[in-house]
Design an enzyme around this catalytic site. Structure first.
Site, PDB file in Angstrom:
ATOM      1  CB  THR A  13     -34.855   1.229 -96.277  1.00 14.88           C
ATOM      2  OG1 THR A  13     -33.945   0.794 -97.270  1.00 14.88           O
ATOM      3  CG2 THR A  13     -35.046   0.150 -95.250  1.00 14.88           C
ATOM      4  CB  VAL A  14     -36.788   5.409 -93.990  1.00 11.75           C
ATOM      5  CG1 VAL A  14     -37.644   6.137 -92.961  1.00 11.75           C
ATOM      6  CG2 VAL A  14     -35.487   4.935 -93.350  1.00 11.75           C
ATOM      7  CB  ALA A  33     -53.398  12.054 -84.987  1.00  9.23           C
ATOM      8  NE  ARG A  45     -32.838   8.841-106.781  1.00 14.64           N
ATOM      9  CZ  ARG A  45     -31.581   8.595-107.144  1.00 14.64           C
ATOM     10  NH1 ARG A  45     -30.971   9.346-108.010  1.00 14.64           N
ATOM     11  NH2 ARG A  45     -30.935   7.558-106.614  1.00 14.64           N
ATOM     12  CE  LYS A 108     -28.310   9.588 -90.253  1.00 12.54           C
ATOM     13  NZ  LYS A 108     -29.281   8.529 -90.293  1.00 12.54           N
ATOM     14  CD  GLU A 132     -37.812  11.199 -81.362  1.00  8.57           C
ATOM     15  OE1 GLU A 132     -38.410  11.981 -80.630  1.00  8.57           O
ATOM     16  OE2 GLU A 132     -36.660  10.758 -81.088  1.00  8.57           O
ATOM     17  N   GLY A 190     -25.682  -6.356 -95.100  1.00  7.72           N
ATOM     18  CA  GLY A 190     -26.382  -5.131 -95.507  1.00  7.72           C
ATOM     19  C   GLY A 190     -26.392  -4.053 -94.429  1.00  7.72           C
ATOM     20  CE  LYS A 208     -27.416   8.266 -86.371  1.00 10.65           C
ATOM     21  NZ  LYS A 208     -27.056   6.853 -86.475  1.00 10.65           N
TER      22      LYS A 208
HETATM   23  N1  HSE Z   1     -25.895   4.055 -90.521  1.00 12.76           N
HETATM   24  C1  HSE Z   1     -26.523   4.258 -89.257  1.00 12.76           C
HETATM   25  C2  HSE Z   1     -26.090   3.192 -88.286  1.00 12.76           C
HETATM   26  C3  HSE Z   1     -28.010   4.213 -89.293  1.00 12.76           C
HETATM   27  O1  HSE Z   1     -25.329   2.284 -88.651  1.00 12.76           O
HETATM   28  O2  HSE Z   1     -26.492   3.269 -87.147  1.00 12.76           O
HETATM   29  C4  HSE Z   1     -28.601   5.458 -89.797  1.00 12.76           C
HETATM   30  O3  HSE Z   1     -28.257   6.538 -88.961  1.00 12.76           O
END
Ligand code: HSE
Length: 439
Positions: A13-14, A33, A45, A108, A132, A190, A208
């Protein structure tokens, strides 16, 4: 100037968001930049379909199924780790550092557990590890703490830093659903994983918090010292009673500097509903930071999701493009403080923490019960701030009573609660939820 070349590890996703946003905003990004930023390699994968997706989408990049190729490719300047987990991601990051590459990661868990090792390796090699996206997704909270607020002595931080838990709590409050029902809805949409443990037990928030605490206070990463309590045992009754008393319950990551040391804790918390942060709903995140000079500041935004997280990842690429040629002494330190200036400050055990408390007790509805309870509280120097008693349902002789206390030390409250639970007029165990006025 020649382009900054990035190797992307992971095309979930990211990763997909990073590719899309970088393509879409390429010209604005280059103007900021000072050079082009190009993803030249993507490792994905076959097993989860991401390799096929990457091949279809990333037409100008070399798409491989072997992350090590990207990690060791001499033409790559920056390795972006979006694989997750604490095993192979750690190996790839340390390998990339050993090969003299800068690293961007959203991981994290990895930093909370192995940050000290990773930053030391990066320091020795003179490369940067940027992260970040690891805290609060798209909210630039690392930048704010490390740079924007660097004149301040940070006094405390309270954050809604897990969107899944916040969605569940919002759903419970808005619809009267139980925890199990709200979790099911989060899974259907989801937001929550099939195994939701990391999110609902506060572990993701603790990761975090560990990272933010290090930057805010100039201390080493100490995940094992964070007190962590999740939301799975919260009931709709407690959410409703809290609301009747003018409070919302949020899963907060809290760090506070006190005389004796630093408090680091994640737990459900009553906060006054008039606070802005109490009104952060659904999957959104917010972080409240109090600095001695600036006072309270609040940062709000999407804590997860494809493009919000990509926003943070690409901001790190841009920083790297700008500082690529600067010598290491002139860069912003990874953890905000110079590496030889981290200090060892005691982290308080939860028993020594000071907080307000919400106590819910199931008691017999007869004279003298309240007097017994308030005497025990007084004996432990605990002062009552508010009180709520519900009428007994017809035919029942038991009622719920709710007591909000002024600030007290947790060990005193626990000791008083044990004595209260031992009274014959009190049924079962009491419910204890911490309460913060915030700033
Ligand atoms: N699973 C995390 C959340 C997002 O629900 O905030 C990713 O850190």
């Amino acid at each position: 100037m020649k382009p900054l070349k990035v190797g992307l590890l992971g095309f979930g996703t990211v990763g997909g968001g990073v590719w899309r946003v970088l393509q879409r905003n390429q010209s604005e990004i280059s103007r900021r930049a000072g050079r082009e930023i190009v993803i030249t390699q993507v490792a994905a994968r076959a097993a989860d379909g991401s390799l096929e997706r990457a091949k279809a989408e990333c037409v100008n990049a070399t798409v491989v199924d072997d992350a090590q190729k990207a990690v060791r490719d001499p033409s790559i300047d920056v390795v972006c780790e979006l694989i997750g987990g604490t095993t192979i991601a750690r190996t790839f990051i340390l390998d990339a550092i050993a090969h003299g590459k800068h690293v961007v990661t959203a991981n994290k868990a990895l930093l909370a557990h192995h940050g000290t090792e990773i930053f030391a390796a990066a320091h020795d090699k003179g490369v940067v590890v940027a992260f970040e996206a690891a805290v609060a997704g798209g909210i630039p909270i690392i930048k704010a703490l490390r740079e924007g607020l660097s004149a301040n002595r940070i006094e405390g931080i309270a954050g809604i830093i897990n969107g899944t838990s916040n969605f569940i709590l919002s759903t419970m409050r808005e619809t009267g659903a139980s925890f199990a029902e709200a979790l099911k809805e989060a899974q259907r949409l989801g937001y929550a994983e099939a195994d939701p443990t990391f999110d609902v037990e506060g572990i993701d928030a603790a990761h975090k918090l560990t990272i933010m605490a290090s930057i805010a206070f100039g201390i080493p990463m100490q995940f094992d010292k964070v007190y962590t309590e999740g939301i799975a045992r919260l009931t709709r009754e407690d959410i409703r009673y809290a609301e009747e008393l003018g409070y919302r319950i949020k899963l907060l990551g809290i760090m506070r500097r006190v005389k004796e040391g630093i408090e680091l804790r994640v737990h459900p918390t009553l906060i006054p509903e008039r606070r802005l942060i109490a009104n952060v709903e659904g999957v959104m995140n917010a972080v409240l930071v109090k600095g001695d000079a600036v006072g309270p500041t609040l940062y709000y935004g999407a804590g997860a999701g494809s493009e919000p997280t990509a926003s943070a990842v690409i901001a790190d690429f841009i920083d790297m493009a700008r500082m690529h040629t600067a010598d290491p002494e002139h860069r912003v330190p990874h953890l905000a403080f110079q590496p030889d200036q981290l200090s060892v400050i005691p982290i308080l055990p939860i028993s020594e923490v000071t907080s307000g408390y919400y106590l819910r007790l199931r008691v017999l509805d007869r004279s003298g019960v309240l007097a017994d309870i308030t005497r025990i509280l007084a004996d432990h120097s605990i002062s009552i701030e508010a009180f709520l008693q519900k009428e007994a349902t017809q035919g029942e002789d038991e009622v719920d009573i709710i007591i909000l206390t002024h600030n007290a030390i947790e060990k005193n409250v626990r000791a008083a609660l044990s004595k209260i639970e031992a009274l014959s007029s009190v049924k079962g165990e009491g419910i204890l939820i911490r309460m913060e006025g915030l700033y």
